[in-house]
Scaffold this motif. Structure first.
Motif: not given
Length: 350
Positions: A200-217
């Motif tokens: 996984l990456s937080s580099h702006e130039e890297d491409l791939g599906p974005k994680i929009i949200d996450e949660s634990m129940y």
């Protein structure tokens, strides 16, 4: 700034057997047990919807009584081998250098290692000396999703960073040969070994599906439903028969509010990326989603081909979806269940 999934890699142990090839070993293992019980166990294996499973040991070793110490030594040795291979594969796929990694998360619940796997990988791949490491050891089948959630939170807080989540599991190393409970029989029938790595990456130039949200129940007062008991002979499986029913009862509470928070409904989800816990759990989730016209065919196919590899399995399902290259803007929902009892979710956009 967004966090993206760059690639998923898989690695399997060298030994594998078709389910039909495992059945003769049951006759030896269950020798002395009631004939009806033996027939019932064989039906569980034949009906588990697992055609093949992989193992760090030959079947003869799996079904040979050894000490917890001996099994755990095999686990530790093989987990390091699989972890190194799968991380190297993932880095090669992403065209990353090992020293590009800022954060390493290793996930496993099927053995005990101190130091944990990540420490060995730092030395074997010559990772940076200041890399942040996190071993996730007691999350069971939900650990793959948990690791991705922890990675996402780190990367969100640290722009221009890169992370690896490595899940390596060997449920076959936990088989209790003196335990003739149904929980142990079902566990033996559905589980297999395997490893996976997601970058996984937080580099702006890297491409791939974005994680929009996450949660634990977290399901209150259900600690008894799933997990391991640490015994003198090793890790003894705990698996309550009420797990599918409990999932069904709580479904409206852990799915709909999570999607509503993102202004979505289940109709807006294009891809269900669900961990195949076993035939009954798969059937339960499939029934819950069928009313909305969704299917979990890829989940069932991963179960058929490999069995339940605990925390690594959901990453195998994710890999299948990424290989299909969904259209831009399509949304996927990762979903997994584990000890606690807990349901964990990640919403992604391709």
């Amino acid at each position: 700034m967004s966090v993206k999934i760059i690639t998923v890699a898989k690695e399997l142990p060298e030994y594998s057997r078709k389910t039909a090839e495992i059945l003769p070993f049951l006759d030896v293992w269950l020798s002395g047990q009631d004939d009806r019980f033996v027939r019932k166990v064989k039906k569980i294996f034949e009906g588990a919807q697992v055609d093949q499973r992989y193992s760090i040991m030959q079947p003869e070793e799996v079904f040979t009584k050894t000490s917890f110490e001996e099994r755990n030594q095999i686990y530790a040795r093989e987990v390091i081998i699989l972890g190194e291979k799968v991380l190297k594969n993932a880095l090669k796929q992403a065209d990353w250098n090992p020293k590009d990694l800022d954060y390493i998360i290793t996930v496993s619940c099927t053995g005990i290692m101190i130091p944990s796997l990540d420490a060995y990988l730092i030395n074997k791949l010559d990772l940076r000396q200041d890399i942040v490491r996190l071993p996730v050891t007691e999350m069971g089948c939900v650990g793959g999703v948990s690791g991705m959630i922890y990675a996402k939170n780190f990367l969100k807080a640290n722009p221009n960073s890169k992370a690896a989540v490595i899940a390596v599991e060997s449920p076959t190393a936990t088989l209790q040969l003196n335990d003739f409970s149904m929980a142990n029989m079902v566990s033996a029938a559905i589980f297999g070994d395997g490893a996976a790595c997601v970058l996984l990456s937080s580099h702006e130039e890297d491409l791939g599906p974005k994680i929009i949200d996450e949660s634990m129940y977290h399901f209150y007062d259900n600690e008894h439903m799933m997990g391991f008991e640490l015994t003198n002979s090793g890790l003894k499986m705990v698996l309550d028969i009420e797990v599918p029913e409990t999932i069904s009862e709580h479904f409206p509470h852990f799915i709909h509010p999570f999607l509503a928070k993102n202004n979505l409904t289940i109709d807006d989800i294009d891809h269900l990326i669900f961990h195949p816990g076993g035939k009954k759990i798969v059937q339960t989730v499939e029934d819950l989603f069928s009313a909305s016209g969704k299917n979990i065919d890829d989940t069932k196919e991963v179960l058929r081909m490999y069995g339940n590899m605990s925390s690594a399995t959901v990453l195998y399902v994710l890999d299948r979806f990424m290989a299909k290259k969904p259209k831009a803007g399509e949304k996927g929902l990762l979903l997994s269940f584990g000890p606690g009892f807990t349901a964990q979710r990640i919403l992604i956009e391709f």
